[in-house]
Scaffold this motif. Structure first.
Motif, PDB file in Angstrom:
ATOM      1  N   ALA A 103       0.810  -1.224   0.000  1.00  0.00           N
ATOM      2  CA  ALA A 103       0.000   0.000   0.000  1.00  0.00           C
ATOM      3  C   ALA A 103       0.839   1.268   0.000  1.00  0.00           C
ATOM      4  O   ALA A 103       0.408   2.309   0.509  1.00  0.00           O
ATOM      5  CB  ALA A 103      -0.970  -0.002   1.188  1.00  0.00           C
ATOM      6  N   ASN A 104       2.022   1.194  -0.583  1.00  0.00           N
ATOM      7  CA  ASN A 104       2.917   2.351  -0.662  1.00  0.00           C
ATOM      8  C   ASN A 104       2.827   2.931  -2.076  1.00  0.00           C
ATOM      9  O   ASN A 104       3.535   2.496  -2.982  1.00  0.00           O
ATOM     10  CB  ASN A 104       4.352   1.928  -0.328  1.00  0.00           C
ATOM     11  CG  ASN A 104       5.298   3.106  -0.212  1.00  0.00           C
ATOM     12  OD1 ASN A 104       5.091   4.155  -0.815  1.00  0.00           O
ATOM     13  ND2 ASN A 104       6.365   2.935   0.547  1.00  0.00           N
ATOM     14  N   ARG A 105       1.938   3.893  -2.235  1.00  0.00           N
ATOM     15  CA  ARG A 105       1.702   4.479  -3.560  1.00  0.00           C
ATOM     16  C   ARG A 105       2.953   5.133  -4.113  1.00  0.00           C
ATOM     17  O   ARG A 105       3.275   4.973  -5.306  1.00  0.00           O
ATOM     18  CB  ARG A 105       0.566   5.503  -3.468  1.00  0.00           C
ATOM     19  CG  ARG A 105       0.320   6.243  -4.773  1.00  0.00           C
ATOM     20  CD  ARG A 105      -0.884   7.159  -4.680  1.00  0.00           C
ATOM     21  NE  ARG A 105      -1.096   7.871  -5.941  1.00  0.00           N
ATOM     22  CZ  ARG A 105      -2.197   8.550  -6.231  1.00  0.00           C
ATOM     23  NH1 ARG A 105      -3.188   8.614  -5.351  1.00  0.00           N
ATOM     24  NH2 ARG A 105      -2.315   9.170  -7.395  1.00  0.00           N
ATOM     25  N   GLU A 106       3.636   5.892  -3.296  1.00  0.00           N
ATOM     26  CA  GLU A 106       4.816   6.626  -3.778  1.00  0.00           C
ATOM     27  C   GLU A 106       5.878   5.662  -4.307  1.00  0.00           C
ATOM     28  O   GLU A 106       6.488   5.911  -5.356  1.00  0.00           O
ATOM     29  CB  GLU A 106       5.409   7.485  -2.656  1.00  0.00           C
ATOM     30  CG  GLU A 106       4.594   8.724  -2.328  1.00  0.00           C
ATOM     31  CD  GLU A 106       3.313   8.446  -1.575  1.00  0.00           C
ATOM     32  OE1 GLU A 106       2.419   9.319  -1.572  1.00  0.00           O
ATOM     33  OE2 GLU A 106       3.184   7.352  -0.969  1.00  0.00           O
ATOM     34  N   ALA A 107       6.096   4.553  -3.609  1.00  0.00           N
ATOM     35  CA  ALA A 107       7.094   3.581  -4.043  1.00  0.00           C
ATOM     36  C   ALA A 107       6.663   2.885  -5.329  1.00  0.00           C
ATOM     37  O   ALA A 107       7.472   2.699  -6.251  1.00  0.00           O
ATOM     38  CB  ALA A 107       7.342   2.557  -2.941  1.00  0.00           C
ATOM     39  N   LEU A 108       5.399   2.494  -5.409  1.00  0.00           N
ATOM     40  CA  LEU A 108       4.922   1.803  -6.612  1.00  0.00           C
ATOM     41  C   LEU A 108       4.985   2.719  -7.828  1.00  0.00           C
ATOM     42  O   LEU A 108       5.420   2.299  -8.911  1.00  0.00           O
ATOM     43  CB  LEU A 108       3.496   1.293  -6.397  1.00  0.00           C
ATOM     44  CG  LEU A 108       2.866   0.577  -7.604  1.00  0.00           C
ATOM     45  CD1 LEU A 108       3.725  -0.588  -8.083  1.00  0.00           C
ATOM     46  CD2 LEU A 108       1.450   0.111  -7.265  1.00  0.00           C
ATOM     47  N   GLU A 109       4.572   3.966  -7.664  1.00  0.00           N
ATOM     48  CA  GLU A 109       4.641   4.904  -8.791  1.00  0.00           C
ATOM     49  C   GLU A 109       6.088   5.074  -9.263  1.00  0.00           C
ATOM     50  O   GLU A 109       6.361   5.113 -10.474  1.00  0.00           O
ATOM     51  CB  GLU A 109       4.058   6.251  -8.377  1.00  0.00           C
ATOM     52  CG  GLU A 109       2.542   6.253  -8.252  1.00  0.00           C
ATOM     53  CD  GLU A 109       1.986   7.618  -7.893  1.00  0.00           C
ATOM     54  OE1 GLU A 109       0.937   7.987  -8.453  1.00  0.00           O
ATOM     55  OE2 GLU A 109       2.593   8.316  -7.057  1.00  0.00           O
ATOM     56  N   ALA A 110       7.018   5.154  -8.320  1.00  0.00           N
ATOM     57  CA  ALA A 110       8.428   5.342  -8.690  1.00  0.00           C
ATOM     58  C   ALA A 110       8.961   4.131  -9.447  1.00  0.00           C
ATOM     59  O   ALA A 110       9.697   4.277 -10.431  1.00  0.00           O
ATOM     60  CB  ALA A 110       9.262   5.606  -7.434  1.00  0.00           C
ATOM     61  N   VAL A 111       8.601   2.942  -9.004  1.00  0.00           N
ATOM     62  CA  VAL A 111       9.057   1.728  -9.682  1.00  0.00           C
ATOM     63  C   VAL A 111       8.469   1.638 -11.088  1.00  0.00           C
ATOM     64  O   VAL A 111       9.176   1.311 -12.048  1.00  0.00           O
ATOM     65  CB  VAL A 111       8.704   0.481  -8.845  1.00  0.00           C
ATOM     66  CG1 VAL A 111       8.851  -0.795  -9.673  1.00  0.00           C
ATOM     67  CG2 VAL A 111       9.598   0.411  -7.613  1.00  0.00           C
TER      68      VAL A 111
END
Length: 247
Positions: A12-20
């Motif tokens: 549930a880490n949006r910022e990390a998923l978007e970056a990846v």
């Protein structure tokens, strides 16, 4: 022959998923594989569930992790912090999002590759592969030449030779690990959303079946923003600290 982008433990880490996903756009990947734990711990479970569901609709392989399963079936083995996060997560999700998580498979196979969240032996038991001894049962249980999993949040790779000797292999970020064909391989892909190896950047990997190698990657993201969301949601403080220090 294909290039698989391997993502796991998004939590549930949006910022990390978007970056990846932004980083992946600059690398040629034929298919995305999400090895489970889309939700749990983080502050954006609904957004992450929808984003992964969209990836699945476009052909991604998506598996169920123990936190995904716990949304529908409470897991008494979870520690107090994990349970608190799941209890907070459950009402944040719609019926459709819960149904998506509940219907995900535990494992998938393509050619000589097996994908699983935790371990190839008894995947429903959420066994942690933390060393050579705990890696062996997966090799024994699976016929796959390459086994790929998550769950541990710490990148690792193990080989199994023709005498069934299991050895840990060194990882250098950004440098391909040759998957020598005289051995079998098991890789634990580091976490997108909650790394625990002392490196707080989001982790993922790319398996190139043409080159027959596996490359581990790290991606910087706005950890402060993700941690601030956790605090604003009233989630346990150790979860925010873990994002900031990666341990």
């Amino acid at each position: 022959m294909a290039r698989y982008a391997l993502l796991t433990d998004i939590h549930a880490n949006r910022e990390a998923l978007e970056a990846v996903l932004r980083d992946l756009a600059g690398r040629r990947a034929d298919r995305i594989v999400v090895l489970g734990d889309i939700v749990g711990y983080g502050a954006d479970p609904a957004w992450c569930a929808d984003r992964v569901a969209d990836l699945a609709a476009k052909g991604a392989i998506v598996l169920q992790g123990n936190h995904d399963a716990a949304v529908d079936r409470p897991d008494g083995a979870m520690n107090a912090i994990a349970r608190a996060a799941i209890d907070w997560t459950r009402p944040q999700l719609s019926a459709a999002q819960k149904a998506f998580l509940a219907a995900l498979p535990l494992t998938a196979c393509e050619a000589d590759i097996q994908f699983v969240h935790a371990s190839a032996d008894h995947p429903q038991d959420w066994i942690y592969i933390t060393g050579e001894r705990s890696a062996w049962p997966s090799f024994a249980a699976s016929k796959a030449r390459v086994i790929l999993c998550g769950h541990v949040h710490v990148p690792a790779i193990y080989s199994c030779d023709m005498t069934n000797r299991v050895q840990s292999q060194r990882i250098t970020t950004g440098r391909p690990v040759p998957l020598i064909r005289s051995r079998r391989w098991l890789a634990v892909i580091g976490a997108v959303g909650q790394p625990r190896d002392g490196v707080p950047e989001a982790a993922y990997a790319i398996l190139d079946t043409a080159a027959n190698d596996l490359t581990f990657h790290r991606v910087a993201y706005d950890r402060a923003a993700a941690a601030a969301k956790l605090r604003a949601a009233g989630l346990p403080e150790p979860l925010a600290l873990r994002l900031l220090n990666g341990s």
